[in-house]
Design an enzyme around this catalytic site. Structure first.
Site, PDB file in Angstrom:
ATOM      1  N   THR A  40      54.366  39.372  40.455  1.00 22.02           N
ATOM      2  CA  THR A  40      54.022  38.537  39.312  1.00 22.02           C
ATOM      3  C   THR A  40      55.283  37.952  38.681  1.00 22.02           C
ATOM      4  OG1 THR A  40      54.080  40.373  37.730  1.00 22.02           O
ATOM      5  CG2 THR A  40      51.991  39.935  38.820  1.00 22.02           C
ATOM      6  N   GLY A  68      51.136  47.913  30.631  1.00 20.06           N
ATOM      7  CA  GLY A  68      50.704  46.533  30.470  1.00 20.06           C
ATOM      8  C   GLY A  68      50.199  45.926  31.765  1.00 20.06           C
ATOM      9  N   GLU A  72      46.437  44.620  32.611  1.00 28.18           N
ATOM     10  CA  GLU A  72      46.147  43.273  33.106  1.00 28.18           C
ATOM     11  C   GLU A  72      45.210  43.312  34.308  1.00 28.18           C
ATOM     12  OE1 GLU A  72      48.435  39.231  34.729  1.00 28.18           O
ATOM     13  OE2 GLU A  72      49.574  41.083  34.389  1.00 28.18           O
ATOM     14  N   ASP A 218      33.631  60.215  30.542  1.00 27.10           N
ATOM     15  CA  ASP A 218      32.582  60.887  29.765  1.00 27.10           C
ATOM     16  C   ASP A 218      31.734  59.930  28.943  1.00 27.10           C
ATOM     17  OD1 ASP A 218      34.459  60.159  27.886  1.00 27.10           O
ATOM     18  OD2 ASP A 218      34.521  62.104  26.866  1.00 27.10           O
ATOM     19  N   GLU A 271      49.674  45.892  24.873  1.00 29.14           N
ATOM     20  CA  GLU A 271      49.441  44.488  24.553  1.00 29.14           C
ATOM     21  C   GLU A 271      48.938  44.367  23.119  1.00 29.14           C
ATOM     22  OE1 GLU A 271      50.333  42.151  26.804  1.00 29.14           O
ATOM     23  OE2 GLU A 271      51.002  43.903  27.944  1.00 29.14           O
TER      24      GLU A 271
END
Length: 299
Positions: A40, A68, A72, A218, A271
């Site tokens: 990326t 992060g 994503e 759960d 984020e």
């Protein structure tokens, strides 16, 4: 040789030069595993590479990076129809790696990659915030969030997760609570909170265990509210079981609503999301993730 199903590794650009990872990929490829790598560079790359993985028929998509990056890819996977959705694998390559650490994914590259490629897939939950944002690990608000978002990148690069602790000590003079009202099924609380943690997982901020009893399969979220200025013990990793602590309010909920008279910032797996109202709900069984059999966050 039996043809192995395709694994597509989506690697955060910061980890592209990791020599241990390069060696691990080469080893597994020599053993016959089909591993394709994409790196990326800018926002949106993860989602585009996931689309490519689906077109290629990849069985597994591996998120190589920190919390992060995992967020994503998990967010992008949540939008994929169940019958087309690849399994999620995780390679811990970030500063804190809170989710990977809490679910006991190995820190070493070769065993982590083997787990990501061929480990057992478990059905796990995801959390959705305000209908459009997600977290796989934790949403945190308050002083702890300010520390993690304000810690300088150079300090994180030099000291790793310890940087959050050091920066937190440097900012103790800025401690102030956030006024908020929190409600959910059979739960109501209003007051000043120094830190709010909503956990699918257990830890955030480089190892701070805010929701020590959380489980990722759960169908519930764990809420932890630190109501007084007790953040120093948290920074010192002493917040474990808080059932008898009157200054820490806890609950298990399928959804909750947080309302504040002033703007707050929540950190969703690293984020930031700012606002005055947050609707948070669990999405039971939303993803399939390769995890070790000894994972302590499985019910």
């Amino acid at each position: 040789m039996v043809k192995q199903p395709l694994t597509l590794l989506i690697l955060n650009g910061k980890g592209a030069s990791n020599e241990d990872l390069r060696a691990a990929i080469a080893t597994l490829r020599d053993e016959g595993f089909a591993i394709t790598v994409r790196v990326t560079w800018e926002k949106g790359d993860g989602e585009r590479y996931l689309d490519e993985a689906i077109q290629l028929g990849a069985e597994t998509v591996v998120a190589g990076g920190g919390d992060g990056t995992v967020n994503e890819i998990a967010t992008a996977l949540a939008a994929v129809a169940a019958e087309q959705r690849p399994v999620l694998g995780i390679l811990p390559l970030g500063t804190a790696n809170d989710f990977a650490t809490s679910v006991s994914i190995p820190a070493e590259m070769e065993p982590a990659l083997r787990l990501a490629v061929q480990g057992k897939a478990y059905i796990i939950d995801l959390a959705r915030v305000n209908q459009g944002r997600y977290f796989i690990n934790m949403a945190t608000g308050g002083f702890g969030t300010r520390i993690t978002t304000e810690t300088p990148e150079k300090l994180k690069s030099a000291l790793g997760s310890a940087s959050y602790f050091i920066h937190g000590l440097m900012r103790m003079d800025t401690l102030k609570p956030d006024s908020s009202e929190i409600s959910g099924p059979g739960f109501q609380w209003q007051g000043d909170a120094l830190t709010i943690g909503v956990g699918n997982g257990r830890q955030a901020g480089g190892g701070q265990c805010l929701c020590p009893s959380a489980l990722i399969n759960d169908g519930q979220l764990d809420l932890s509210i630190v109501t007084t200025q007790e953040l120093l013990p948290i920074l010192l990793h002493s917040l474990t079981s808080n059932d008898d602590n009157p200054n820490i309010v806890t609950a298990k909920l399928t959804w909750l609503r947080i309302v504040s008279p002033s703007e707050m910032t929540f950190n969703l797996d690293g984020e930031p999301l700012s606002g005055r109202e947050f609707e948070i709900e669990v999405m039971p069984g939303a993803l399939s993730c390769r995890l070790p059999p000894q994972c302590p966050l499985l019910a």
